[in-house]
Motif scaffolding. Structure first.
Motif, PDB file in Angstrom:
ATOM      1  N   THR A  98       0.840  -1.194   0.000  1.00 30.99           N
ATOM      2  CA  THR A  98       0.000   0.000   0.000  1.00 30.99           C
ATOM      3  C   THR A  98       0.877   1.246   0.000  1.00 30.99           C
ATOM      4  OG1 THR A  98      -1.687  -1.173   1.242  1.00 30.99           O
ATOM      5  CG2 THR A  98      -1.805   1.204   1.287  1.00 30.99           C
ATOM      6  N   SER A  99       0.451   2.298  -0.658  1.00 27.18           N
ATOM      7  CA  SER A  99       1.253   3.509  -0.724  1.00 27.18           C
ATOM      8  C   SER A  99       1.362   4.174   0.646  1.00 27.18           C
ATOM      9  CB  SER A  99       0.654   4.510  -1.709  1.00 27.18           C
ATOM     10  OG  SER A  99       1.422   5.696  -1.709  1.00 27.18           O
TER      11      SER A  99
ATOM     12  N   PHE B 182      -0.248   7.733   1.893  1.00 30.09           N
ATOM     13  CA  PHE B 182      -1.476   7.877   2.668  1.00 30.09           C
ATOM     14  C   PHE B 182      -1.254   7.580   4.151  1.00 30.09           C
ATOM     15  CE2 PHE B 182      -2.745   6.685  -1.658  1.00 30.09           C
ATOM     16  CZ  PHE B 182      -3.412   7.851  -1.994  1.00 30.09           C
TER      17      PHE B 182
ATOM     18  N   ARG C  22       0.122   7.881   8.145  1.00 36.36           N
ATOM     19  CA  ARG C  22       0.026   8.923   9.166  1.00 36.36           C
ATOM     20  C   ARG C  22       1.381   9.069   9.850  1.00 36.36           C
ATOM     21  NH1 ARG C  22      -4.629   5.856  10.776  1.00 36.36           N
ATOM     22  NH2 ARG C  22      -3.368   5.187  12.533  1.00 36.36           N
TER      23      ARG C  22
END
Length: 147
Positions: free
Chosen positions: A70-71, A74, A76
């Motif tokens: 997953t990228s 994005f 946190r």
């Protein structure tokens, strides 16, 4: 080597391997805010993300999480690292996995799941990255304004 090959700078190309042996400017210092959101970067044809943890340390790593791809754009920024929003794994600025909250405690092995990260320094208003294969990077250029 033909002209087209000289223009390719991907990781598995002759010119790409050569260019990765030098410190390369990747972003301006102002783009990476301490504790702020990650920033997309493109360096030598590689999609990367850059971020600065709350202590001001700079991290530049592959944009994909080492767990599920997953990228991390994005992700946190949570104090000492960047948390992937897909499964919650957290990585520090060196790519070391700090937390694996979706894995049962007895099965956790954060040392076996690092993110692909590159050495990065903040000098003279720029974020510089070393993407080469050497364990010890070459000395940082000693030009007057970059000391």
């Amino acid at each position: 080597m033909d002209r087209m090959e000289m223009r390719r700078v991907g990781p598995d190309t002759p010119m790409g391997r050569l260019m990765r042996e030098y410190w390369i400017p990747a972003a301006t210092s102002a783009e990476l805010v301490a504790g702020g959101a990650p920033v997309r970067l493109m360096v030598l044809g590689e999609r990367l993300i850059g971020f600065r943890d709350r202590e001001g340390r700079v991290g530049v790593m592959d944009h994909r999480c080492s767990h599920r791809g997953t990228s991390l754009f994005f992700g946190r920024n949570e104090g000492d690292g960047l948390r992937c929003v897909y499964h919650g794994w957290k990585f520090d600025t060196t790519g070391r996995c700090l937390e694996q909250p979706n894995v049962v405690a007895r099965d956790q092995a954060p040392d076996k799941a690092p993110a692909k990260a590159y050495r990065a320094v903040d000098r003279s208003g720029l974020i510089w990255v070393y993407m080469g294969a050497r364990e010890v990077p070459p000395p940082f250029p000693a030009f007057g304004p970059m000391r």
